[in-house]
Design a protein around this motif. Structure first.
Motif, PDB file in Angstrom:
ATOM      1  N   LYS A 145      -5.878   3.357   5.340  1.00  0.00           N
ATOM      2  CA  LYS A 145      -5.753   1.898   5.393  1.00  0.00           C
ATOM      3  C   LYS A 145      -4.446   1.491   6.057  1.00  0.00           C
ATOM      4  O   LYS A 145      -4.401   0.575   6.888  1.00  0.00           O
ATOM      5  CB  LYS A 145      -5.825   1.299   3.989  1.00  0.00           C
ATOM      6  CG  LYS A 145      -7.209   1.325   3.379  1.00  0.00           C
ATOM      7  CD  LYS A 145      -7.197   0.715   1.979  1.00  0.00           C
ATOM      8  CE  LYS A 145      -8.564   0.751   1.336  1.00  0.00           C
ATOM      9  NZ  LYS A 145      -8.558   0.152  -0.021  1.00  0.00           N
TER      10      LYS A 145
ATOM     11  N   LEU B 159       0.822  -1.210   0.000  1.00  0.00           N
ATOM     12  CA  LEU B 159       0.000   0.000   0.000  1.00  0.00           C
ATOM     13  C   LEU B 159       0.859   1.264   0.000  1.00  0.00           C
ATOM     14  O   LEU B 159       0.510   2.258  -0.637  1.00  0.00           O
ATOM     15  CB  LEU B 159      -0.957   0.007   1.197  1.00  0.00           C
ATOM     16  CG  LEU B 159      -2.099  -1.009   1.148  1.00  0.00           C
ATOM     17  CD1 LEU B 159      -2.893  -0.981   2.462  1.00  0.00           C
ATOM     18  CD2 LEU B 159      -3.012  -0.747  -0.027  1.00  0.00           C
TER      19      LEU B 159
ATOM     20  N   LEU C 273      -5.582   5.436   1.005  1.00  0.00           N
ATOM     21  CA  LEU C 273      -4.505   4.465   1.210  1.00  0.00           C
ATOM     22  C   LEU C 273      -3.783   4.714   2.531  1.00  0.00           C
ATOM     23  O   LEU C 273      -3.455   3.772   3.259  1.00  0.00           O
ATOM     24  CB  LEU C 273      -3.512   4.519   0.043  1.00  0.00           C
ATOM     25  CG  LEU C 273      -4.029   3.987  -1.289  1.00  0.00           C
ATOM     26  CD1 LEU C 273      -3.038   4.310  -2.410  1.00  0.00           C
ATOM     27  CD2 LEU C 273      -4.284   2.497  -1.218  1.00  0.00           C
TER      28      LEU C 273
ATOM     29  N   MET D 193      -3.969  -0.631   9.570  1.00  0.00           N
ATOM     30  CA  MET D 193      -3.180  -1.860   9.633  1.00  0.00           C
ATOM     31  C   MET D 193      -2.054  -1.752  10.661  1.00  0.00           C
ATOM     32  O   MET D 193      -1.778  -2.707  11.389  1.00  0.00           O
ATOM     33  CB  MET D 193      -2.623  -2.211   8.260  1.00  0.00           C
ATOM     34  CG  MET D 193      -3.671  -2.674   7.299  1.00  0.00           C
ATOM     35  SD  MET D 193      -2.924  -3.067   5.708  1.00  0.00           S
ATOM     36  CE  MET D 193      -4.311  -3.811   4.886  1.00  0.00           C
TER      37      MET D 193
END
Length: 75
Positions: A60, A41, A57, A64
């Motif tokens: 995200k 990513l 992105l 994570m």
């Protein structure tokens, strides 16, 4: 001293250790997989031209990384 009881307790302990090791391995595998996905990513984010997509992105990636921190905190 009842040796049969000692042997039984040792076998139970060994079983519990094996279960713990398997769970720990699964967690390690999940963390490794998430780290690989983060790298993908991040590379995708560097190439992305659309600012909105870059922000998505980055969100995200942050999620994570937060998940990894929670796993590491429990270990």
């Amino acid at each position: 001293m009842d040796f049969n009881k000692v042997i039984t307790n040792m076998q139970e302990l060994q079983s519990k250790i094996e279960v713990y090791e398997l769970k720990n391995k699964n967690i390690d595998d999940a963390i490794s997989s998430i780290k690989k996905e983060i790298i993908k990513l991040e590379k995708k984010c560097e190439k992305e031209q659309n600012e909105i997509e870059k922000h998505i992105l980055n969100i995200k990636i942050l999620i994570m990384k937060d998940i990894i921190e929670k796993f590491n905190f429990k270990n």
